[in-house]
Write a protein that holds these residues in place. Structure first.
Motif, PDB file in Angstrom:
ATOM      1  N   VAL A  15       0.543  -1.265  -0.002  1.00 53.18           N
ATOM      2  CA  VAL A  15      -0.050   0.290   0.193  1.00 53.18           C
ATOM      3  C   VAL A  15       0.885   1.715   0.175  1.00 53.18           C
ATOM      4  CG1 VAL A  15      -1.744   1.144   0.811  1.00 53.18           C
ATOM      5  CG2 VAL A  15      -2.246  -1.219   0.746  1.00 53.18           C
ATOM      6  N   ALA A  16       2.357   1.113   1.074  1.00 52.93           N
ATOM      7  CA  ALA A  16       3.092   2.082   1.048  1.00 52.93           C
ATOM      8  C   ALA A  16       3.690   2.408  -0.462  1.00 52.93           C
ATOM      9  CB  ALA A  16       3.996   2.632   1.915  1.00 52.93           C
ATOM     10  N   ILE A  17       4.010   1.475  -0.931  1.00 52.01           N
ATOM     11  CA  ILE A  17       5.109   1.527  -2.441  1.00 52.01           C
ATOM     12  C   ILE A  17       3.484   2.090  -3.731  1.00 52.01           C
ATOM     13  CG2 ILE A  17       5.975   0.633  -3.850  1.00 52.01           C
ATOM     14  CD1 ILE A  17       7.210  -1.536  -2.353  1.00 52.01           C
ATOM     15  N   VAL A  18       2.398   1.605  -3.377  1.00 54.16           N
ATOM     16  CA  VAL A  18       1.213   2.116  -4.566  1.00 54.16           C
ATOM     17  C   VAL A  18       1.235   3.351  -4.437  1.00 54.16           C
ATOM     18  CG1 VAL A  18      -1.219   1.811  -4.997  1.00 54.16           C
ATOM     19  CG2 VAL A  18       0.277  -0.202  -4.804  1.00 54.16           C
ATOM     20  N   SER A  19       1.099   3.906  -2.921  1.00 54.38           N
ATOM     21  CA  SER A  19       0.974   5.309  -2.785  1.00 54.38           C
ATOM     22  C   SER A  19       1.833   5.991  -3.030  1.00 54.38           C
ATOM     23  CB  SER A  19       0.736   5.670  -1.423  1.00 54.38           C
ATOM     24  OG  SER A  19      -0.042   5.199  -0.709  1.00 54.38           O
ATOM     25  N   TRP A  20       3.681   6.279  -3.298  1.00 61.04           N
ATOM     26  CA  TRP A  20       4.372   6.328  -3.478  1.00 61.04           C
ATOM     27  C   TRP A  20       4.154   6.435  -4.972  1.00 61.04           C
ATOM     28  CZ3 TRP A  20       7.729   4.721  -6.661  1.00 61.04           C
ATOM     29  CH2 TRP A  20       9.235   5.314  -7.330  1.00 61.04           C
ATOM     30  N   PHE A  21       4.230   5.584  -5.448  1.00 59.26           N
ATOM     31  CA  PHE A  21       3.969   5.383  -7.837  1.00 59.26           C
ATOM     32  C   PHE A  21       3.166   6.588  -7.434  1.00 59.26           C
ATOM     33  CE2 PHE A  21       2.401   3.454 -11.281  1.00 59.26           C
ATOM     34  CZ  PHE A  21       4.266   3.621 -11.867  1.00 59.26           C
ATOM     35  N   ILE A  22       1.533   6.550  -7.251  1.00 61.54           N
ATOM     36  CA  ILE A  22       0.517   7.368  -7.548  1.00 61.54           C
ATOM     37  C   ILE A  22       1.094   8.426  -7.704  1.00 61.54           C
ATOM     38  CG2 ILE A  22      -1.551   7.702  -6.893  1.00 61.54           C
ATOM     39  CD1 ILE A  22      -2.424   5.280  -6.515  1.00 61.54           C
ATOM     40  N   GLN A  24       3.801   9.765  -7.453  1.00 56.92           N
ATOM     41  CA  GLN A  24       5.136  10.099  -8.834  1.00 56.92           C
ATOM     42  C   GLN A  24       4.236  10.148  -9.878  1.00 56.92           C
ATOM     43  OE1 GLN A  24       7.567  11.186  -6.035  1.00 56.92           O
ATOM     44  NE2 GLN A  24       8.514  10.619  -8.275  1.00 56.92           N
ATOM     45  N   LEU A  25       3.302   9.771 -10.128  1.00 59.15           N
ATOM     46  CA  LEU A  25       2.512   9.551 -11.491  1.00 59.15           C
ATOM     47  C   LEU A  25       2.203  10.974 -12.086  1.00 59.15           C
ATOM     48  CD1 LEU A  25       1.706   7.768 -13.895  1.00 59.15           C
ATOM     49  CD2 LEU A  25      -0.235   6.517 -12.371  1.00 59.15           C
ATOM     50  N   TRP A  40       8.786  11.841 -18.333  1.00 62.52           N
ATOM     51  CA  TRP A  40       8.782  10.128 -17.287  1.00 62.52           C
ATOM     52  C   TRP A  40      10.099  11.197 -15.919  1.00 62.52           C
ATOM     53  CZ3 TRP A  40       5.125   7.444 -17.660  1.00 62.52           C
ATOM     54  CH2 TRP A  40       3.821   7.622 -18.784  1.00 62.52           C
ATOM     55  N   SER A  41      10.915  11.786 -16.646  1.00 62.38           N
ATOM     56  CA  SER A  41      11.834  11.997 -15.583  1.00 62.38           C
ATOM     57  C   SER A  41      11.042  12.387 -14.496  1.00 62.38           C
ATOM     58  CB  SER A  41      13.162  12.948 -15.354  1.00 62.38           C
ATOM     59  OG  SER A  41      12.933  14.224 -15.779  1.00 62.38           O
ATOM     60  N   LYS A  42      10.251  12.717 -14.298  1.00 63.93           N
ATOM     61  CA  LYS A  42       9.151  13.404 -13.108  1.00 63.93           C
ATOM     62  C   LYS A  42       9.220  11.915 -12.450  1.00 63.93           C
ATOM     63  CE  LYS A  42       9.085  17.305 -13.930  1.00 63.93           C
ATOM     64  NZ  LYS A  42      10.353  18.385 -13.190  1.00 63.93           N
ATOM     65  N   LEU A  43       8.717  10.951 -12.042  1.00 69.81           N
ATOM     66  CA  LEU A  43       8.305   9.897 -12.047  1.00 69.81           C
ATOM     67  C   LEU A  43       9.731   8.750 -10.922  1.00 69.81           C
ATOM     68  CD1 LEU A  43       6.121   7.645 -12.391  1.00 69.81           C
ATOM     69  CD2 LEU A  43       7.504   6.099 -13.741  1.00 69.81           C
ATOM     70  N   TRP A  44      10.837  10.191 -11.453  1.00 68.61           N
ATOM     71  CA  TRP A  44      11.710   9.336  -9.988  1.00 68.61           C
ATOM     72  C   TRP A  44      12.081  10.512  -9.450  1.00 68.61           C
ATOM     73  CZ3 TRP A  44      11.645   4.724  -9.490  1.00 68.61           C
ATOM     74  CH2 TRP A  44      10.693   3.672 -10.680  1.00 68.61           C
ATOM     75  N   ALA A  45      11.846  12.041  -9.413  1.00 65.06           N
ATOM     76  CA  ALA A  45      12.067  12.307  -9.025  1.00 65.06           C
ATOM     77  C   ALA A  45      11.558  13.392  -7.852  1.00 65.06           C
ATOM     78  CB  ALA A  45      11.900  14.182 -10.243  1.00 65.06           C
ATOM     79  N   SER A  46      12.424  13.553  -7.001  1.00 65.24           N
ATOM     80  CA  SER A  46      12.246  14.279  -5.818  1.00 65.24           C
ATOM     81  C   SER A  46      11.378  15.864  -5.865  1.00 65.24           C
ATOM     82  CB  SER A  46      12.957  14.198  -4.346  1.00 65.24           C
ATOM     83  OG  SER A  46      14.351  15.101  -5.156  1.00 65.24           O
ATOM     84  N   GLY A  47      10.545  16.238  -5.215  1.00 68.29           N
ATOM     85  CA  GLY A  47      10.329  17.484  -4.970  1.00 68.29           C
ATOM     86  C   GLY A  47       8.421  17.359  -5.561  1.00 68.29           C
ATOM     87  N   VAL A 132       3.040  19.129   0.261  1.00 69.45           N
ATOM     88  CA  VAL A 132       2.787  17.842   1.666  1.00 69.45           C
ATOM     89  C   VAL A 132       1.783  17.349   2.068  1.00 69.45           C
ATOM     90  CG1 VAL A 132       3.824  17.301   4.535  1.00 69.45           C
ATOM     91  CG2 VAL A 132       5.769  18.986   2.749  1.00 69.45           C
ATOM     92  N   VAL A 133       1.125  18.311   2.701  1.00 67.31           N
ATOM     93  CA  VAL A 133      -0.868  17.983   2.400  1.00 67.31           C
ATOM     94  C   VAL A 133      -1.132  17.218   1.079  1.00 67.31           C
ATOM     95  CG1 VAL A 133      -2.830  18.781   3.026  1.00 67.31           C
ATOM     96  CG2 VAL A 133      -1.226  20.395   4.465  1.00 67.31           C
ATOM     97  N   ALA A 134      -1.058  17.882   0.378  1.00 64.03           N
ATOM     98  CA  ALA A 134      -1.641  16.514  -0.943  1.00 64.03           C
ATOM     99  C   ALA A 134      -1.112  15.433  -0.468  1.00 64.03           C
ATOM    100  CB  ALA A 134      -1.405  17.621  -1.963  1.00 64.03           C
ATOM    101  N   GLY A 135      -0.436  15.665  -0.603  1.00 63.60           N
ATOM    102  CA  GLY A 135       0.624  14.135  -0.671  1.00 63.60           C
ATOM    103  C   GLY A 135       0.749  13.353   0.580  1.00 63.60           C
ATOM    104  N   GLY A 136      -0.170  13.775   1.975  1.00 62.69           N
ATOM    105  CA  GLY A 136      -0.583  12.952   2.711  1.00 62.69           C
ATOM    106  C   GLY A 136      -2.142  13.143   3.031  1.00 62.69           C
ATOM    107  N   VAL A 137      -2.818  13.682   2.216  1.00 63.24           N
ATOM    108  CA  VAL A 137      -4.240  13.143   2.458  1.00 63.24           C
ATOM    109  C   VAL A 137      -4.083  12.323   0.900  1.00 63.24           C
ATOM    110  CG1 VAL A 137      -6.424  14.295   0.700  1.00 63.24           C
ATOM    111  CG2 VAL A 137      -4.879  15.410   2.516  1.00 63.24           C
ATOM    112  N   LEU A 138      -3.059  11.956  -0.037  1.00 63.41           N
ATOM    113  CA  LEU A 138      -2.734  11.125  -1.184  1.00 63.41           C
ATOM    114  C   LEU A 138      -3.001   9.774  -0.601  1.00 63.41           C
ATOM    115  CD1 LEU A 138      -3.128   9.709  -3.860  1.00 63.41           C
ATOM    116  CD2 LEU A 138      -0.946  10.548  -4.344  1.00 63.41           C
ATOM    117  N   GLY A 139      -1.987   9.930   0.419  1.00 60.90           N
ATOM    118  CA  GLY A 139      -1.613   8.729   0.872  1.00 60.90           C
ATOM    119  C   GLY A 139      -2.846   8.003   1.944  1.00 60.90           C
ATOM    120  N   PHE A 140      -3.559   8.826   2.792  1.00 63.07           N
ATOM    121  CA  PHE A 140      -4.797   8.361   3.636  1.00 63.07           C
ATOM    122  C   PHE A 140      -5.179   7.968   3.025  1.00 63.07           C
ATOM    123  CE2 PHE A 140      -8.578   9.276   5.473  1.00 63.07           C
ATOM    124  CZ  PHE A 140      -8.257   8.709   6.887  1.00 63.07           C
TER     125      PHE A 140
END
Length: 148
Positions: A15-22, A24-25, A40-47, A132-140
């Motif tokens: 679930v955590a890996i899928v959240s990260w992947f989504i 990044q997507l 496609w480089s955004k798939l591995w980029a930070s920030g 950060v909030v958007a990522g947190g909500v997505l993971g939630f």
């Protein structure tokens, strides 16, 4: 059961890996919509939007809460780690990115002929609080949906 089978069957990890992947997507999709280019480089980029770090750790914490209860030690540990990661992303790493931008400007002003452009510092390291909030909500959301 061998360790590989255990990893493959660890729902919380997946679930955590899928959240990260989504997350990044979403960065690839947002770049496509805003800049009209497929990067496609955004798939591995930070920030960027949304924070995949926040999605990753928030889904981990919520998954732990769903499996072991929100009063469990596992949830408490995962929640504390999540808050540390999200604070770091929105504060420490964001400021480090601002410093990298200033240092890169100084390098340009000096016009050092020996400067290798590949040695420039990466400027997008952290996230705005909204990212950060958007990522947190997505993971939630992903974690809750995964355990329905």
């Amino acid at each position: 059961m061998n360790p590989i089978e255990q990893l493959l069957q660890n729902k919380i990890l997946w679930v955590a890996i899928v959240s990260w992947f989504i997350a990044q997507l979403f960065k690839v999709i947002i770049t496509l919509l805003q800049e009209h280019r497929l990067d496609w480089s955004k798939l591995w980029a930070s920030g960027g939007m949304p924070s995949s770090h926040s999605a990753f750790v928030m889904s981990l914490a919520i998954s732990a809460g769903q499996v072991w209860g929100y009063d469990s030690t596992y949830f408490a540990i995962a929640a504390v780690v999540s808050f540390v990661v999200m604070y770091d992303a929105a504060n420490v790493r964001l400021e480090a990115g601002k410093q990298a931008a200033v240092i890169n400007q100084i390098i340009e002003v000096l016009e050092n002929p020996d400067l290798n452009p590949e040695e420039r510092l990466k400027e997008i390291l952290g996230h705005t609080p909204l990212q950060v909030v958007a990522g947190g909500v997505l993971g939630f959301v992903i974690a809750i949906l995964s355990f329905m």
